[in-house]
Enzyme design. Structure first.
Site, mmCIF file in Angstrom:
data_model
loop_
_atom_site.group_PDB
_atom_site.id
_atom_site.type_symbol
_atom_site.label_atom_id
_atom_site.label_comp_id
_atom_site.label_asym_id
_atom_site.label_seq_id
_atom_site.Cartn_x
_atom_site.Cartn_y
_atom_site.Cartn_z
ATOM 1 C CG ASP A 208 21.997 -27.350 -38.271
ATOM 2 O OD1 ASP A 208 22.090 -27.912 -39.380
ATOM 3 O OD2 ASP A 208 20.917 -27.010 -37.768
ATOM 4 N N GLY B 153 13.489 -24.924 -37.147
ATOM 5 C CA GLY B 153 14.529 -24.181 -37.852
ATOM 6 C C GLY B 153 15.134 -23.140 -36.920
#
Lengths: 361, 361
Positions: free
Chosen positions: B250, B55
């Protein structure tokens, strides 16, 4: 279609032994190609119930053969014979209560048998009708293939030898019918004619029929294809990697709404957003002539949440996680470019559909 | 957030032993909650590389702590100390070459350490900076939560006590950051304030982070949720079962295009088609200020096809089936209702984004 170079249907009478029906055991696919012998209606009912075979068209054909098998072992006494036939019909209809074709095939058999006089004639009629039901299904799919192939041919003309990229969802393949399939029929027809094609196969969670069945049948027949997860289609379409989407249909309204495997609607949205033609291929037996609003009126089957939580027996989430498992969704007609039927291609609206099925007016 | 009733972050200094860093071993989730002790930069690099943690936000924090661990064991000689630091930096940066936050955190550490004189001061600075990076990440996510909660609160006002149904994709949860998460931050904030909510969790094939991580963290914190396959969201939205979609990002263009886990685009299309608000929640570190066309300019990672073909070691298709595995897709700004950042909510366009990030003008 072809398996290891040899032509197969999904159901047939055993060579030199027409008192036995043979099927492909679909529970063993894609890892094992195994043929099962079925000799009694009880064996056929079990095969349908336990999903050794599945798919709308194939279930109908299997029911037809099931009645034929029952007629072989039924007593010669006319009254006892008739009781055996209605028992067999009850047994078969109960195996998959929502399958439309199953009831249709069973009733067609009972009707034909009742119209004959001697038990010997009834048995012959049952055989004849079973073969006829299977042939009718295969021929409808073959016709869908010929009509749909023209769409692929047209796209191919603009691609200068590059393959036409077709995306499909779930298994509307020959394994779901007697031969050819619905969504796959135009694909096989185009491939067999030498048109260069490539198929994107959605894996189709939760049961993964795309990965286990569609990828297998395309591979055996030699059609170039690539497996993707269900999340991928939109990205491919954004990047010009899909020329055409063809899916099947489990139920089609007379207004052109298409109920098909869950996730179909998302692919239709992406096709629309990227100007890509989106077709549903379907034998006319999937039309529901009495429904006009698919989203509000078509009941959506809810299945066991364990199909979501477990894959091949492995728990993919915490044990206590609640899950929901809807089997189908409805793609509204406004997202559908056209319907490919055995009578030709029509637009997804009442006028266009009834033009090729005028007897339903 | 809470695990078995106790508050955790994803990374922290061990109590009574600040020379050890502790993390949650995410490879064991959801079936086992296990804490790992990391004592050297080599152990931290391995933990990042082997995805014991993952992450964007968490990787950055882990890199910061990695440099701190390296400083503890580095020689007292200033020159040798500096060499040990650059070696550690190289080692950490190589673990996940595309992770933006990783390089940012490592450089921040090197810069701070270089500005101190004695090795003792450098070590203290490394500790201070590692904690600061982690706190900064957690605080950004907390702020995202407070801003995003207002959206949920507004919807709740119209629902008369019925839960607000929120759909999310993949894991943009606290496990991907130091705490709170990005997409989940508004969800936790709303839940903790007593607003009734329910979360639809996409399983998110091929790696199933929704099923294994998001479902787990929501369950541990006590947030009502239901797991679904990725195909299901459109059907739910057609039937009024989703009030709001929140996903992570992202990479976000200055024009508001959002690159996120593959499949996000399909959910955005369905949200648009059904008039449901679609938000991306993101710390501003995900903005790519130099890109204006996300679909054409953001490179999409292609991963190992085996992630598609195998689930928990089980082959789900024929052995020879080709597969493609794209990791992300891009949702164009026109489908995004708004961006939830640590500085507030803005519209997905340059003007609105630069209004809250004026220093980027």
């Amino acid at each position: 279609m072809k398996v290891k170079g040899k032509h197969y249907r999904t159901i047939w009478l055993k060579e030199h032994n027409p008192e036995t029906v043979q099927i492909i055991d679909q529970t063993k696919l894609p890892h094992k190609f195994q043929i099962l012998d079925l000799r009694t209606v009880d064996e056929m009912a079990a095969a349908i119930r336990e999903m050794y075979l599945r798919g709308a068209g194939l279930i109908g054909a299997a029911a037809g053969y099931g009645i034929y098998l029952a007629s072989l072992s039924a007593p010669g006494d006319p009254e006892a014979f008739e009781k055996a036939m209605t028992d067999a019909a009850d047994l078969l209809i109960k195996t998959r209560p929502t399958a439309k074709n199953l009831e249709w095939a069973v009733n067609k058999q009972l009707h034909t048998i009742a119209s004959e006089h001697s038990v010997e004639e009834k048995r012959r009629a049952a055989l004849h009708t079973a073969v006829e039901i299977a042939d009718f299904d295969a021929e409808a799919c073959r016709q869908i293939g010929l009509h749909g192939m023209k769409l692929i041919e047209e796209i191919a003309q603009g691609k200068k030898g590059e393959p036409v990229n077709i995306l499909t969802h779930c298994n509307a393949g020959w394994l779901a019918f007697v031969d050819y399939g619905s969504a796959t029929a135009p694909i096989y027809a185009a491939h067999d004619r030498g048109i260069p094609i490539h198929v994107w196969v959605d894996e189709t969670r939760p049961r993964n029929q795309g990965a286990s069945l569609t990828a297998w049948e395309l591979g055996e027949h030699g059609v170039p294809h690539t497996l993707i997860v269900d999340n991928t289609g939109g990205h491919l379409m954004q990047h010009g990697m899909v020329d055409l989407v063809i899916v099947g249909s489990d139920r089609t309204t007379v207004t052109g709404d298409v109920a098909n495997k869950i996730g179909t609607y998302l692919k239709a949205l992406a096709a629309k957003d990227n100007g890509i033609p989106f077709y549903a291929a379907l034998p006319s037996s999937t039309f529901d002539w009495g429904i006009t609003d698919g989203i509000r009126e078509i009941p959506i089957e809810e299945r066991d949440p364990r199909e979501v939580k477990y894959i091949h027996g492995n728990l993919i989430c915490p044990l206590g996680t609640p899950a929901k498992n809807y089997g189908f969704d409805v793609t509204p007609a406004r997202l559908v470019t056209g319907l490919i039927t055995e009578r030709g291609i029509c637009q997804p609206n009442r006028e266009s559909i009834l033009k090729i099925f005028p007897e339903k007016r």
